[in-house]
Design a protein around this motif. Structure first.
Motif: not given
Ligand SMILES: [Zn+2]
Length: 583
Positions: A100, A103, A163, A202-203
């Motif tokens: 993503h 992130e 994303r 990720h975030t």
């Molecule tokens: Zn993510």
């Protein structure tokens, strides 16, 4: 002469310093506020490659928009293949960043970590037992959809990628079904290397709390018990301890039982194999999901990601032999009689009947009535930390398990399914002639679909599944997939219709629900009457059907089609799963 030597030393020192300066990352030189674009990232990776014999830059494929999928291989002896690295007694850690691209902490943390390990010689002892594979950007096309407006909740970096891929696929829903070309190439990389440990960076979005970073591990019965035990008894306590020591208290990646409402309790659950660490779990490999907290500034998010990967590297270095043993035992699960009557869980759900009380580092918040809707929203005050004592729902139960067949059979004409199976590195044989088998299969009834597409698929929402048996011919070229193999779980999750994220559930077999031949009323009416006269059981079924839905008889087409479906003219393949199972 001496002067020359001194000059040479001075110049050499200066060059060395410049070389070091050149390796300052974009993130660092921006004051920890920005993340580099794709081209800059690739250029930096190439510089790392030039700066150290321990670093090798390569690519593992090409994106739909033509960008190389970058890969850094870091090995203390400069080895670049799984065979030579295993031969040297090292295990492999794969770290994936920017699946993503909004992130990007992983990318910025890992570019620095690779430099620090291999060029600056910091923490270099960690490379004694572990080699590092880094994908700095996985979703390369999405990464270049660069904007300050891609993540509304997020506190930096200044701009970031988007994303999903250029084809609008979320790669972190694609690990099992592998629609995206990027994912197909990732699977080739993954099954070639089979890294002993995997990290996905990720975030997270969602509620506010104190933790800069949270994590998920698959310890819910969806992975081999030996590896699970190593994770819970050894890896997780060591990781939590070390993160705490680095100033980052950590917690499992949780969501609130009710959306955004901390007091409703915390929950975590088994990840289905469409998600990264859920996928590596069914490949008998532990995976760590990192989720930094989007409301925290970018710098501590990158630093905590750096710390979590480095701590993992150190733990793996110390635990190399124990982990290798656990993985070997998991891989070699199948002895001569192991498949017979083996139960295999293929779907998991939260068990809401049981919870434990935990302390959770939250922040003060209050519930506010929306002025625009009838809803409520939560206003968090991050300046006021609060320790909540909350119920944590982390028990998971098996919702569906199957009796493992000895083999699956996939007919040759289902070529898309066959391609997907092969992409997962599964062992199979190809039938060299048409072969008849006594198989167990499935027939479906009352299918319902979700009303809107998800990840480009019309997914099945609900269906009744009936087990059937019979003889069936599989044409030459069909796949025979023995289950006595390392990756048996991957096979079952792909092919068992009721498995979490199976190909069937995504709608890859939707065509079997389409009736292709019909009858006219002038043919069916007299035939139906004759069938009723000759078959008392059919008469009984007809009466029962009418009783169930009295106005059914008003739907002439449905009633006639009901009889057609019970006539000799009915399509025997309608709603029948083409995949066969052998016991
Ligand atoms: Zn993510």
């Amino acid at each position: 002469m001496k002067k020359f030597v001194l000059l040479w030393v001075a110049l050499h020192g200066l060059f060395a310093l410049c070389a070091q300066d050149e390796l300052i990352t974009h993130y660092e030189s921006s004051g920890y506020l920005e993340t580099p674009r794709y081209n800059e990232t690739i250029a930096y990776c190439k510089k790392l490659d030039e700066a150290s014999d321990k670093i090798f830059y390569t690519s593992f494929g090409v994106s739909p928009q033509g960008r190389a999928l970058p890969l850094l291989i870091v090995d203390k002896d400069g080895l670049t293949t799984p065979e030579t690295i295993r031969e040297a007694g090292r295990i492999v850690l794969l770290v994936e960043c920017c699946i993503h691209p909004g992130e990007p902490e992983g990318k910025d943390a890992l570019l620095m970590l690779v430099r620090d390990l291999a060029v600056r010689g910091l923490h270099a002892e960690a490379l004694n037992g572990v080699s590092l594979l880094v994908i700095p950007i996985f979703n390369v096309d999405g990464h270049e959809r660069f904007s300050a407006y891609n993540r509304i909740n997020q506190n930096g970096p200044k701009e970031m990628g988007w994303r999903v891929t250029a084809q609008n696929y979320n790669l972190n829903r694609d690990f099992l079904k592998a629609d995206a070309p990027e994912m197909q190439q990732w699977l080739a990389l993954y099954t070639h290397w089979l890294p002993e440990f995997f990290i996905d960076c990720h975030t997270t979005d969602g509620a506010d709390y104190q933790y800069v970073i949270t994590y998920a591990l698959e310890t819910f019965g969806n992975m081999d018990p030996g590896i699970t035990q190593w994770l819970t008894d050894t890896y997780e306590p060591a990781l939590v301890d070390r993160m705490f020591g680095s100033g980052f208290p950590v917690f499992r990646y949780v969501s609130f039982r009710q959306w955004h409402n901390p007091k409703s309790g915390l929950r975590t659950s088994a990840s289905p194999p469409m998600l990264s660490q859920g996928y590596t779990a069914i490949q008998n490999r532990p995976g760590l999901l990192i989720e930094t907290h989007m409301l925290k500034p970018y710098q501590p998010r990158v630093e905590s990601t750096y710390g979590m990967v480095l701590h993992t590297l150190n733990i793996l270095n110390a635990e190399k032999n124990n982990l290798t043993t656990a993985i070997q035992q998991a891989d070699q699960w199948c002895t001569s009689d192991a498949v017979k009557d083996k139960k295999l869980p293929i779907a998991f759900r939260n068990d809401w009947s049981d919870s434990t009380m935990v302390e959770f580092l939250g922040v003060e918040y209050r519930e506010k009535r929306s002025e625009l809707t009838s809803g409520v929203w939560y206003e968090y005050d991050s300046t006021k930390p609060v320790t909540f004592t909350l119920p944590m729902f982390e028990k998971v139960k098996v919702e569906k398990e199957i009796r493992m067949p000895t083999a699956y059979l996939v007919p040759v004409e289902w070529s898309e399914i066959i391609e997907k199976i092969i992409a997962h590195g599964i062992e199979y044989e190809v039938l060299d002639q048409d072969t008849e088998y006594e198989i167990s299969g499935y027939r479906f009834r009352a299918p319902e679909w979700y009303a809107t597409p998800y990840e480009n698929h019309m997914r099945i929402r609900d269906v009744e599944v009936e087990e059937i048996t019979g003889r069936r011919v599989f044409p030459a070229g069909s796949l025979y997939i023995p289950m006595c193999q390392r990756a048996a779980k991957v096979v079952a999750f792909l092919l068992e219709p009721e498995a979490d994220g199976s190909l069937f559930s995504w709608g890859f077999f939707n065509s079997i629900f389409e009736q292709k031949e019909y009858s006219e009323t002038y043919v069916m009416e007299p035939m139906a009457l004759k069938m009723l006269r000759e078959d008392p059981a059919l008469q009984e079924a007809f009466e029962a059907r009418k009783k169930k839905q009295p106005d059914w008889v008003n739907n002439q087409w449905e009633v006639m089609n009901w009889f057609y479906g019970r006539s000799l003219w009915a399509d025997p393949k309608l709603r029948v799963y083409p995949v066969g199972r052998l016991y």
